[in-house]
Design a protein around this motif. Sequence first.
Motif, short mmCIF file in Angstrom:
data_model
loop_
_atom_site.label_atom_id
_atom_site.label_comp_id
_atom_site.label_asym_id
_atom_site.label_seq_id
_atom_site.Cartn_x
_atom_site.Cartn_y
_atom_site.Cartn_z
N ASP A 113 -9.42 15.42 -11.43
CA ASP A 113 -10.25 15.32 -10.09
C ASP A 113 -9.49 15.96 -8.87
OD1 ASP A 113 -12.37 13.80 -11.38
OD2 ASP A 113 -10.75 12.29 -11.85
N GLY A 114 -10.08 15.82 -7.53
CA GLY A 114 -9.38 16.09 -6.41
C GLY A 114 -9.42 17.58 -6.49
N VAL A 115 -8.01 17.89 -5.95
CA VAL A 115 -7.97 19.47 -6.03
C VAL A 115 -7.29 20.09 -7.47
CG1 VAL A 115 -7.09 19.36 -3.61
CG2 VAL A 115 -5.45 18.88 -5.18
N VAL A 174 0.49 20.60 -26.68
CA VAL A 174 0.73 20.85 -25.55
C VAL A 174 -0.49 20.97 -24.62
CG1 VAL A 174 2.13 22.24 -23.92
CG2 VAL A 174 2.71 22.17 -26.27
N ALA A 175 -0.07 20.10 -23.37
CA ALA A 175 -1.09 20.14 -22.60
C ALA A 175 -0.93 20.29 -21.20
CB ALA A 175 -2.16 18.89 -22.47
N LEU A 176 -1.72 20.84 -20.21
CA LEU A 176 -1.60 20.87 -18.74
C LEU A 176 -2.72 20.24 -18.10
CD1 LEU A 176 0.31 22.35 -16.36
CD2 LEU A 176 -1.48 24.24 -16.40
N ILE A 177 -2.40 18.95 -17.37
CA ILE A 177 -3.14 18.25 -16.87
C ILE A 177 -3.13 18.06 -15.25
CG2 ILE A 177 -3.58 17.29 -19.11
CD1 ILE A 177 -2.29 14.58 -17.87
N GLY A 178 -4.37 18.00 -14.78
CA GLY A 178 -4.45 17.49 -13.34
C GLY A 178 -4.57 16.15 -13.11
N LYS A 179 -4.79 15.42 -12.17
CA LYS A 179 -4.76 13.86 -11.97
C LYS A 179 -6.18 13.56 -12.20
CE LYS A 179 -4.58 9.52 -10.57
NZ LYS A 179 -4.11 8.48 -11.46
N ILE A 180 -6.43 12.74 -13.28
CA ILE A 180 -7.58 12.01 -13.56
C ILE A 180 -7.66 10.70 -12.75
CG2 ILE A 180 -9.08 10.94 -15.43
CD1 ILE A 180 -7.50 12.74 -17.47
N HIS A 181 -8.64 10.72 -11.70
CA HIS A 181 -8.72 9.82 -10.73
C HIS A 181 -9.33 8.36 -11.35
CE1 HIS A 181 -9.04 7.77 -6.79
NE2 HIS A 181 -10.24 7.70 -6.89
N ARG A 205 1.48 11.83 -8.95
CA ARG A 205 0.04 11.90 -9.40
C ARG A 205 -1.17 11.38 -8.15
NH1 ARG A 205 1.12 8.57 -14.94
NH2 ARG A 205 2.58 10.02 -15.72
N HIS A 206 -1.52 12.36 -7.40
CA HIS A 206 -2.55 12.28 -6.28
C HIS A 206 -3.72 13.15 -6.55
CE1 HIS A 206 0.22 9.55 -4.42
NE2 HIS A 206 1.20 10.51 -4.45
N PRO A 207 -4.88 12.81 -6.50
CA PRO A 207 -5.93 13.83 -6.58
C PRO A 207 -6.25 14.36 -5.28
CG PRO A 207 -6.71 11.31 -6.29
CD PRO A 207 -5.41 11.42 -6.30
N PHE A 208 -5.75 14.18 -4.06
CA PHE A 208 -5.78 14.74 -3.03
C PHE A 208 -7.25 14.97 -2.60
CE2 PHE A 208 -1.55 15.80 -3.89
CZ PHE A 208 -0.78 15.10 -2.82
N ALA A 209 -8.28 13.90 -2.71
CA ALA A 209 -9.60 14.20 -2.64
C ALA A 209 -9.99 14.59 -1.16
CB ALA A 209 -10.31 12.80 -2.77
N ALA A 238 -8.75 16.96 0.39
CA ALA A 238 -8.40 18.23 0.53
C ALA A 238 -9.36 19.34 -0.35
CB ALA A 238 -6.81 18.70 0.19
N VAL A 239 -10.18 18.73 -0.98
CA VAL A 239 -11.09 19.51 -2.07
C VAL A 239 -12.10 20.15 -1.23
CG1 VAL A 239 -13.04 19.03 -3.48
CG2 VAL A 239 -11.22 17.38 -3.65
N GLY A 240 -11.75 21.60 -1.62
CA GLY A 240 -12.59 22.50 -1.20
C GLY A 240 -12.27 23.17 0.20
N ARG A 241 -10.92 22.89 0.55
CA ARG A 241 -10.51 23.28 1.90
C ARG A 241 -9.50 24.21 1.90
NH1 ARG A 241 -8.84 17.99 4.99
NH2 ARG A 241 -8.31 19.45 6.47
N ASN A 242 -9.08 24.72 0.51
CA ASN A 242 -8.25 25.65 0.26
C ASN A 242 -6.66 25.19 1.21
OD1 ASN A 242 -7.51 28.07 -0.76
ND2 ASN A 242 -8.08 29.17 0.96
N ILE A 243 -6.32 24.08 0.91
CA ILE A 243 -5.04 23.66 1.71
C ILE A 243 -4.21 23.06 0.73
CG2 ILE A 243 -6.14 23.51 3.77
CD1 ILE A 243 -6.17 20.40 3.40
N ALA A 244 -4.40 22.91 -0.68
CA ALA A 244 -3.49 22.27 -1.62
C ALA A 244 -2.21 23.16 -1.61
CB ALA A 244 -4.41 21.74 -2.76
N ASN A 245 -1.28 22.58 -2.16
CA ASN A 245 -0.11 23.23 -2.39
C ASN A 245 0.13 23.44 -3.90
OD1 ASN A 245 2.48 24.26 -2.71
ND2 ASN A 245 3.44 22.79 -1.51
#
Length: 381
Positions: free
Chosen positions: A56-58, A108-115, A307-311, A313-320
Motif C-alpha cells: 500500500d501507500g507508496v 524469495v520475495a520483495l514486498i512493500g508495506k501492507i497497511h 515499515r511505513h505506507p507513507f499514504a 505521499a501517494v501519487g506525489r512523486n516524492i517518495a525516496n
Amino acid sequence: MATLNAGRTAAKGLLRAARCLCHPLSTSAALQRVPRDTSENAKSESTFQVTMLPGDGVGPELMHAVKEVFKAASVPVVFDEHHLSEVQNMASEEKLDQVVDSMKESKVALIGKIHTPMEYKGELASYDMRLRRKLDLFANVVHVKSLPGYKTRHNNLDLVIIREQTEGEYSSLEHESAKGVIECLKIITRAKSQRIAKFAFDYATKKGRSKVTAVHKANIMKLGDGLFLQCCEEVAELYPKIKFDTMIIDNCCMQLVQNPYQFDVLVMPNLYGNIIDNLAAGLVGGAGVVPGESYSAEYAVFEMGARHPFAQAVGRNIANPTAMLLSAANMLRHLNLEFHSNLISDAVKKVIKVGKVRTADMGGYATSLDFTQAVIGALDA
C-alpha cells in the motif's frame, strides 16, 4: 537453585544437539542462499523468479523504481506480482494462499508495506501478520548503516537489529474479560526465544560481528521477558567468541540516541524491535534509506527496514526509493547475483554521495523519478 542449574544444563545439551543435527536454522534462508530457479515459470535457466507484493501507500511507486533499475541493469529476475491489501479491498484468503503458493515456488520475495487498518472487523490478525506466520518469518533483520556523503547527527554508524516477529505482543490474542476491561496477551515461548537468540549469534558469527546485546524488560515482566533473557543467556554460552550483554529497553532507547556506537548486534522480542527499528532508522536519515529483510528456515523476504505506507505521499512523486532499491540489491546478493547487487547498491550510494539528486526527506528537491533516473545513469558511470 540446583533444579534451575539442572534445567539450564539440560537446555544447553539440547541446544548443542540442535547445532549438530539438522536444526532449521542450519539451513535457514538467512544462512544459505537460494539456488538457481529451475521452475517452468522462469524465463531461462539463468533467470530467477521472485514474488513481488507492491503493498500500500507508496509501495507500488517504489516497486516501479525497482523494475526500472532492474531493467536498466539487465538483472536476470522475473517478478511474480501479487496484490494483497486490506485498505484497497484486495485481501482475501484466496489471495493470501496465492501469495504463499508463489513463495513456495520462488522462496524469495520483495514486498512493500501492507497497511494494517486500526478498525476491528472481526479478525485481530492482519493479513501482513498472517502472511508472516504462514511463512514462519520469525527473524526480522535491519542493518542500520550510515550512507557515505549524507551527514546526520551520528555518522559512521553500523549496527544490526534482529527482532523475533511471530509472537510477543503481536500474538493477536485479545479479549474483553469484563465491560471496559481488555486483556491483550503477550506470548513468549522458550522454543522461539532460543531460535531467535541462536539466529542472532549465528548471524554475528557469519558476518564477523563481535557483540550481541539482548534487549528486554525483565525487571517488570519477570516471567515473559525473563524467559526471553534466560534463553539468550543460555545460547550465549555456546558462542564464547561473541561478547554478550543485556540492556533494558528504555535505557536502550536513550543509549541509541546518545551513543549508538556501543552497539553491534541487538536481539529482542517483537514490539521492542518494531520501535527500535524506527528509532535507529532515524539516526541515519529516516525510513526512506534503511533496507530490511525477514527470514524463515525456508524463505527470505526483502522489504524496507522501517515499515511505513507513507499514504500522504501517494501519487506525489516524492517518495525516496533508496531503502527499496537497497533491499532489492540485498535480495540479489541472497540470490548469488553479486555483480548485479553491487552494481545497483553502488549506483544508489554514488548518487547520494554526490548529493546533487536527493528527495525531500534527505533535504533535497528531487522527485522519485529524478532519483531513479539518476541511479540508472550511475549504473554505467
